[in-house]
Write an enzyme that holds these catalytic residues in place. Structure first.
Site, PDB file in Angstrom:
ATOM      1  N   ALA A  57      -7.296  -7.535   0.627  1.00  0.00           N
ATOM      2  CA  ALA A  57      -8.206  -6.734   0.307  1.00  0.00           C
ATOM      3  C   ALA A  57      -9.534  -7.115  -0.967  1.00  0.00           C
ATOM      4  O   ALA A  57     -10.827  -6.788  -0.020  1.00  0.00           O
ATOM      5  CB  ALA A  57      -7.062  -5.410  -0.577  1.00  0.00           C
ATOM      6  N   GLN A 202      -0.112 -14.785   7.435  1.00  0.00           N
ATOM      7  CA  GLN A 202      -0.100 -15.364   6.599  1.00  0.00           C
ATOM      8  C   GLN A 202       0.621 -15.865   5.460  1.00  0.00           C
ATOM      9  O   GLN A 202       0.028 -16.774   4.854  1.00  0.00           O
ATOM     10  CB  GLN A 202      -1.232 -13.931   5.622  1.00  0.00           C
ATOM     11  CG  GLN A 202      -2.095 -12.902   6.284  1.00  0.00           C
ATOM     12  CD  GLN A 202      -1.788 -11.645   7.377  1.00  0.00           C
ATOM     13  OE1 GLN A 202      -1.144 -12.442   8.506  1.00  0.00           O
ATOM     14  NE2 GLN A 202      -2.923 -11.343   8.301  1.00  0.00           N
ATOM     15  N   ASP A 243      -3.493  -2.784   0.279  1.00  0.00           N
ATOM     16  CA  ASP A 243      -4.732  -2.356   1.068  1.00  0.00           C
ATOM     17  C   ASP A 243      -5.473  -1.557   0.326  1.00  0.00           C
ATOM     18  O   ASP A 243      -6.717  -1.316   0.576  1.00  0.00           O
ATOM     19  CB  ASP A 243      -5.023  -2.602   2.104  1.00  0.00           C
ATOM     20  CG  ASP A 243      -4.009  -4.510   2.526  1.00  0.00           C
ATOM     21  OD1 ASP A 243      -3.375  -4.528   3.291  1.00  0.00           O
ATOM     22  OD2 ASP A 243      -5.274  -4.780   2.916  1.00  0.00           O
TER      23      ASP A 243
HETATM   24  C1  LIG Z   1      -4.371  -9.140  -2.312  1.00  0.00           C
HETATM   25  S1  LIG Z   1      -4.579  -7.698  -1.034  1.00  0.00           S
HETATM   26  C2  LIG Z   1      -4.269  -8.460   0.608  1.00  0.00           C
HETATM   27  C3  LIG Z   1      -3.768  -7.807   1.143  1.00  0.00           C
HETATM   28  O1  LIG Z   1      -4.018  -7.741   2.297  1.00  0.00           O
HETATM   29  C4  LIG Z   1      -3.690  -8.033   3.765  1.00  0.00           C
HETATM   30  O2  LIG Z   1      -4.564  -7.753   4.735  1.00  0.00           O
HETATM   31  P1  LIG Z   1      -4.701  -8.902   5.835  1.00  0.00           P
HETATM   32  O3  LIG Z   1      -4.175 -10.315   5.532  1.00  0.00           O
HETATM   33  O4  LIG Z   1      -5.040  -7.946   7.182  1.00  0.00           O
HETATM   34  O5  LIG Z   1      -6.557  -8.535   5.210  1.00  0.00           O
HETATM   35  C5  LIG Z   1      -2.217  -8.067   3.539  1.00  0.00           C
HETATM   36  O6  LIG Z   1      -1.875  -6.825   3.258  1.00  0.00           O
HETATM   37  C6  LIG Z   1      -2.109  -8.006   1.553  1.00  0.00           C
HETATM   38  O7  LIG Z   1      -0.989  -7.887   1.408  1.00  0.00           O
END
Ligand SMILES: CSC[C@H]1O[C@H](OP(=O)(O)O)[C@H](O)[C@@H]1O
Length: 355
Positions: A57, A202, A243
């Protein structure tokens, strides 16, 4: 978009402005290859956000802010003193890139505030100054919230984290991993169990990479292994990012966070959500109002080049879920900590209106 030989990236310099272009760590290639992608237009930045070259985010917000710089440069080159009208199409393109992380819209709004204060002359320098300030403010916020979150932890203890809320997902230092970095420095972390985080992985690809880079003991686990680990009694906290945090304290985060929080509640493990106040959205009343991104089912049906399910198999791929505030023990921000969050406490935290 092309990869470039700019050396790096390390976890803490995932976004760099260099020689009039934005360089983003190509997160789809990590951890095998650490390369930057060079971006020169707002459209390229929007595509990089959509395709998850950059994800996380706050990192999405930082990238969008630099995307507005590129948009301003192009708008002035094509429309001169009418650049404020010409920039609108690129702002819309950036806003349409992904729907859930409120930091994207927060960053574009902050850059619009800057645009509103400018005249009809070349906006490039002023927009770049604003984007750089937003980037560094996020990094500073994460260091602050990291220290505040670490103070809540009685160690040494095992921790579980989900997805990647690290330096590479933010403007630097990380949110959940910012707390973990500060707690580790204070001798409070025995081991960090990182959920691999299907389907985009991730945790396996980015969190393990970040924590090993910093020498923090990390143990990768299947997402489904977290509950039985908590049953063993060694885990003190589940620490995640977010997010979007709704006005009542409901938390949107990576898919799998909600069941993790349910298991934590059952086993008496505390749940910490670490996020800058740019992730709190007072205009979204509760979690049921948060748009949940559905991505291509192909991300689920395969893993890299390997086809996992039979050809033609149907699949659904929501990539976020909502954890009710009642399952959250602490929301940790740079402005302070909210224990047992609810709408009144969230409003009080945001009352000084800096975010
Ligand atoms: C530090 S916020 C990271 C947050 O974003 C990730 O989603 P994405 O990898 O799909 O952008 C995930 O929700 C994480 O917690």
């Amino acid at each position: 978009m092309e990869t470039t030989t700019l050396s790096g990236p390390t976890p803490d310099d995932a976004a760099r402005w260099h020689q009039g272009a934005l360089y983003l760590a190509e997160q789809r290639l990590l951890p095998e290859r650490a390369e930057y992608l060079r971006l020169e237009t707002a459209g390229e930045v929007a595509e990089a956000i959509r395709a998850m070259v950059v994800r996380g985010a706050p990192a999405i917000g930082v990238a969008a802010a630099y995307g507005v710089v590129l948009a301003g440069r192009d708008a002035y080159a094509t429309a001169g003193s009418s650049w404020k009208a010409a920039i609108e199409s690129d702002l819309a393109r950036l806003a349409a890139s992904r729907p859930t992380a409120v930091n994207l819209f927060w960053a574009i709004r902050r850059m619009r505030d800057c645009i509103a204060d400018l005249g009809t002359g070349d906006p490039y320098a002023d927009l770049l100054t604003a984007a750089r300030a937003l980037h560094e403010a996020d990094r500073a916020a994460n260091r602050r919230l990291g220290d505040l979150g670490a103070e809540l932890i009685e160690g040494p203890t095992d921790l579980i984290t989900h997805c990647n809320a690290g330096a590479i997902a933010t403007g630097g230092y990380g949110t959940a991993l910012g707390v973990i970095r500060s707690a580790f420095a204070a001798g409070k972390v025995r081991r960090v169990f990182a959920d691999e985080t299907r389907p985009w992985m991730q945790g396996a690809r980015l969190t393990a990479w970040e924590l090993m880079h910093d020498g923090i003991p990390v143990v990768l686990q299947a997402d489904s292994a977290a509950a039985s680990l908590m049953a063993g009694g060694t885990v003190g906290w589940v620490i995640v990012g977010s997010d979007r945090i709704a006005a009542n304290g409901d938390v949107a985060n990576k898919i799998g966070t909600y069941p993790l929080a349910i298991a934590a509640k059952y086993h008496g493990v505390k749940v910490m959500v670490a996020a800058p106040t740019s992730t709190i959205d007072l205009e979204t009343a509760s979690g049921q109002d948060i748009p949940i991104e559905e991505r291509d089912p192909a991300e689920l049906l395969g893993c890299g080049d390997q086809q996992l399910a039979p050809a033609g198999c149907l699949a659904r791929n929501p990539v976020f879920d909502v954890t009710p505030a009642a399952l959250v023990d602490a929301i940790v921000t740079e402005r302070g900590v909210v224990m047992q969050p609810n709408a009144e406490k969230i409003r009080a935290l945001m009352a000084d209106g800096v975010a």
